[in-house]
Design a protein around this motif. Structure first.
Motif, PDB file in Angstrom:
ATOM      1  N   GLN A 123      -1.170  -0.033   9.301  1.00 11.27           N
ATOM      2  CA  GLN A 123      -1.768  -1.219   9.930  1.00 11.27           C
ATOM      3  C   GLN A 123      -3.127  -1.573   9.347  1.00 11.27           C
ATOM      4  OE1 GLN A 123      -1.561   0.670  13.671  1.00 11.27           O
ATOM      5  NE2 GLN A 123       0.265  -0.422  14.390  1.00 11.27           N
ATOM      6  N   VAL A 124      -3.845  -0.567   8.829  1.00 10.51           N
ATOM      7  CA  VAL A 124      -5.204  -0.836   8.327  1.00 10.51           C
ATOM      8  C   VAL A 124      -5.222  -1.252   6.856  1.00 10.51           C
ATOM      9  CG1 VAL A 124      -6.275   0.769   9.966  1.00 10.51           C
ATOM     10  CG2 VAL A 124      -5.638   1.584   7.683  1.00 10.51           C
ATOM     11  N   SER A 125      -4.057  -1.377   6.268  1.00  9.74           N
ATOM     12  CA  SER A 125      -4.028  -1.703   4.833  1.00  9.74           C
ATOM     13  C   SER A 125      -4.504  -3.122   4.574  1.00  9.74           C
ATOM     14  CB  SER A 125      -2.608  -1.536   4.288  1.00  9.74           C
ATOM     15  OG  SER A 125      -2.195  -0.197   4.417  1.00  9.74           O
ATOM     16  N   SER A 182      -1.321   4.456  10.638  1.00  9.88           N
ATOM     17  CA  SER A 182      -1.680   5.310   9.486  1.00  9.88           C
ATOM     18  C   SER A 182      -1.109   6.716   9.607  1.00  9.88           C
ATOM     19  CB  SER A 182      -3.205   5.429   9.363  1.00  9.88           C
ATOM     20  OG  SER A 182      -3.749   4.254   8.886  1.00  9.88           O
ATOM     21  N   ALA A 183      -1.152   7.262  10.815  1.00  3.66           N
ATOM     22  CA  ALA A 183      -0.707   8.649  11.018  1.00  3.66           C
ATOM     23  C   ALA A 183       0.775   8.824  10.683  1.00  3.66           C
ATOM     24  CB  ALA A 183      -0.979   9.074  12.459  1.00  3.66           C
ATOM     25  N   GLU A 184       1.524   7.729  10.737  1.00  3.88           N
ATOM     26  CA  GLU A 184       2.976   7.833  10.463  1.00  3.88           C
ATOM     27  C   GLU A 184       3.331   7.408   9.042  1.00  3.88           C
ATOM     28  OE1 GLU A 184       5.223   5.544  13.325  1.00  3.88           O
ATOM     29  OE2 GLU A 184       3.999   6.316  14.974  1.00  3.88           O
ATOM     30  N   LEU A 185       2.334   6.899   8.310  1.00  2.00           N
ATOM     31  CA  LEU A 185       2.644   6.218   7.046  1.00  2.00           C
ATOM     32  C   LEU A 185       3.498   7.068   6.103  1.00  2.00           C
ATOM     33  CD1 LEU A 185       1.248   5.669   3.850  1.00  2.00           C
ATOM     34  CD2 LEU A 185       2.471   3.895   5.103  1.00  2.00           C
ATOM     35  N   GLU A 186       3.009   8.275   5.797  1.00  2.00           N
ATOM     36  CA  GLU A 186       3.709   9.046   4.760  1.00  2.00           C
ATOM     37  C   GLU A 186       5.087   9.478   5.234  1.00  2.00           C
ATOM     38  OE1 GLU A 186       1.648  11.709   2.245  1.00  2.00           O
ATOM     39  OE2 GLU A 186       0.209  10.127   1.715  1.00  2.00           O
ATOM     40  N   ASP A 187       5.208   9.856   6.497  1.00  2.00           N
ATOM     41  CA  ASP A 187       6.530  10.253   7.002  1.00  2.00           C
ATOM     42  C   ASP A 187       7.514   9.090   6.914  1.00  2.00           C
ATOM     43  OD1 ASP A 187       5.688  12.770   7.515  1.00  2.00           O
ATOM     44  OD2 ASP A 187       5.499  12.536   9.695  1.00  2.00           O
ATOM     45  N   ARG A 188       7.037   7.906   7.277  1.00  2.00           N
ATOM     46  CA  ARG A 188       7.939   6.747   7.262  1.00  2.00           C
ATOM     47  C   ARG A 188       8.316   6.361   5.830  1.00  2.00           C
ATOM     48  NH1 ARG A 188       7.606   3.775  12.251  1.00  2.00           N
ATOM     49  NH2 ARG A 188       8.917   2.199  11.270  1.00  2.00           N
ATOM     50  N   ALA A 189       7.359   6.453   4.921  1.00  6.62           N
ATOM     51  CA  ALA A 189       7.661   6.130   3.519  1.00  6.62           C
ATOM     52  C   ALA A 189       8.608   7.176   2.930  1.00  6.62           C
ATOM     53  CB  ALA A 189       6.366   6.052   2.708  1.00  6.62           C
ATOM     54  N   ARG A 190       8.357   8.446   3.251  1.00  5.80           N
ATOM     55  CA  ARG A 190       9.251   9.510   2.773  1.00  5.80           C
ATOM     56  C   ARG A 190      10.654   9.332   3.339  1.00  5.80           C
ATOM     57  NH1 ARG A 190       6.353  13.283   0.137  1.00  5.80           N
ATOM     58  NH2 ARG A 190       4.189  13.471   0.780  1.00  5.80           N
ATOM     59  N   ALA A 191      10.742   8.953   4.606  1.00  8.93           N
ATOM     60  CA  ALA A 191      12.054   8.768   5.236  1.00  8.93           C
ATOM     61  C   ALA A 191      12.825   7.634   4.559  1.00  8.93           C
ATOM     62  CB  ALA A 191      11.877   8.477   6.735  1.00  8.93           C
ATOM     63  N   ALA A 192      12.107   6.559   4.210  1.00 11.24           N
ATOM     64  CA  ALA A 192      12.786   5.442   3.532  1.00 11.24           C
ATOM     65  C   ALA A 192      13.307   5.899   2.171  1.00 11.24           C
ATOM     66  CB  ALA A 192      11.815   4.272   3.368  1.00 11.24           C
ATOM     67  N   ALA A 193      12.467   6.643   1.434  1.00 15.72           N
ATOM     68  CA  ALA A 193      12.897   7.118   0.112  1.00 15.72           C
ATOM     69  C   ALA A 193      14.078   8.083   0.252  1.00 15.72           C
ATOM     70  CB  ALA A 193      11.732   7.798  -0.603  1.00 15.72           C
ATOM     71  N   ALA A 194      14.018   8.953   1.251  1.00 12.50           N
ATOM     72  CA  ALA A 194      15.111   9.924   1.460  1.00 12.50           C
ATOM     73  C   ALA A 194      16.404   9.202   1.831  1.00 12.50           C
ATOM     74  CB  ALA A 194      14.716  10.921   2.554  1.00 12.50           C
ATOM     75  N   GLU A 195      16.278   8.173   2.648  1.00 10.37           N
ATOM     76  CA  GLU A 195      17.484   7.426   3.031  1.00 10.37           C
ATOM     77  C   GLU A 195      18.131   6.785   1.802  1.00 10.37           C
ATOM     78  OE1 GLU A 195      16.881   4.432   6.059  1.00 10.37           O
ATOM     79  OE2 GLU A 195      18.820   3.503   5.563  1.00 10.37           O
ATOM     80  N   ILE A 196      17.304   6.189   0.966  1.00  8.86           N
ATOM     81  CA  ILE A 196      17.827   5.559  -0.258  1.00  8.86           C
ATOM     82  C   ILE A 196      18.491   6.627  -1.136  1.00  8.86           C
ATOM     83  CG2 ILE A 196      17.119   4.423  -2.408  1.00  8.86           C
ATOM     84  CD1 ILE A 196      14.892   3.034  -0.652  1.00  8.86           C
ATOM     85  N   ALA A 197      17.802   7.786  -1.263  1.00 11.40           N
ATOM     86  CA  ALA A 197      18.317   8.860  -2.133  1.00 11.40           C
ATOM     87  C   ALA A 197      19.631   9.437  -1.610  1.00 11.40           C
ATOM     88  CB  ALA A 197      17.270   9.964  -2.267  1.00 11.40           C
TER      89      ALA A 197
END
Ligand code: COA
Length: 254
Positions: A123-125, A182-197
């Motif tokens: 959100q702070v980006s 922000s606290a969820e950012l990396e988990d959510r980005a990793r989850a999206a990448a994992a889903e695609i993979a």
């Protein structure tokens, strides 16, 4: 190789982290070369199914290192074409690219997102391309992609006026998929990448190729912009702007 780019592979995802926190992840030629190398690694390694690009907390990247720009503006030769190598790789990436943005995404930090397949932002980006204020011009084929993606008016505000876009503005403009705390950012980005993979690789490849379409026009525009850059970098307008930025740093209280 760059000490400021961390690369690791896990469960089909190649994670590439820009990690030069004290300079807000300003990108040097070495860093671009390492980013290009990571995209080559993703393309060549059959076990890699997606690439995830991350920054550090508060800084995705502050864009190209202005000290490097200044060297060219003062008559030095551009040390390498690493930035263009990186841009070509990301424009033509054969496998999905996901980005997780927290904090500032400036210059190429914004334009590279237009080539990603999925972007999660906190959100702070903030997203900003102060090209014209620096006496230079839009890059990475953004001058072609952005008007189609968000319409002329918003593309003009972003790329020509250097207006700052919030995460929500960026989502509405079409280069961010999800806005998260922000606290969820990396988990959510990793989850999206994992889903695609985890998806059937060949079906995903075909779907992605169809959705992205032929990138020849984007590549051609990127090269056209690159030619114009060579002149703009050496212009009085650019030299003045780069010197003003670098001198601001020298005047900071110790
Ligand atoms: N190139 C080189 N150094 C950069 C940089 C860049 N693009 N962005 C930040 N830095 C450096 C600063 O000079 C400073 O270095 P110092 O600690 O040795 O003085 C350090 O990173 C921290 O930056 P600072 O400006 O103090 O942080 P801030 O939070 O006040 O502001 C920015 C952050 C990104 C808004 C500001 O640094 C900025 O405007 N950077 C330039 C962005 C830009 O125009 N990029 C090029 C786009 S084409």
């Amino acid at each position: 190789m760059s000490e400021f780019i961390d690369i690791s592979a896990q469960a089909g995802v190649l994670t590439v982290r820009m990690n030069r926190a004290d300079k807000k992840n300003a990108l040097t030629s070495e860093m671009y070369a390492a980013l290009a190398g990571a995209l080559d690694q993703a393309a060549e390694d059959a076990s890699i199914r997606a690439t995830l690009i991350l920054g550090v907390p508060g800084a995705f990247t502050a864009g190209n290192d202005i000290g490097d720009f200044l060297k060219v503006a003062m008559g030095g030769e551009r040390g390498s074409n690493a930035v263009f190598d990186f841009l070509e790789r990301i424009i033509c990436a054969k496998k999905a690219v996901v980005a997780g943005v927290d904090g500032m995404a400036i210059g190429v930090g914004t334009t590279m997102l237009m080539h990603c397949d999925y972007v999660v932002a906190s959100q702070v980006s903030i997203f900003k391309t102060p090209f014209v204020d620096l006496g230079i011009l839009p890059e990475a084929g953004s001058s072609l992609i952005a008007p189609g993606m968000m319409g002329h008016h918003r593309a003009f505000a972003l790329l020509a006026m250097g207006e700052t876009f919030s995460a929500e503005d960026a989502r509405e403009a079409g280069f961010v998929n999800r806005v998260v705390p922000s606290a969820e950012l990396e988990d959510r980005a990793r989850a999206a990448a994992a889903e695609i993979a985890s998806k059937p690789a060949e079906a995903l490849r075909i779907a992605r190729d169809l959705v992205r379409g032929d990138r020849a026009d984007v590549l051609a525009r990127m090269r056209e912009e690159a030619v114009l850059w060579q002149d703009r970098l050496k212009s009085d307008e650019a030299r003045t702007a780069f010197m003003a930025f670098m001198q601001k740093g020298q005047k900071k209280p110790a």
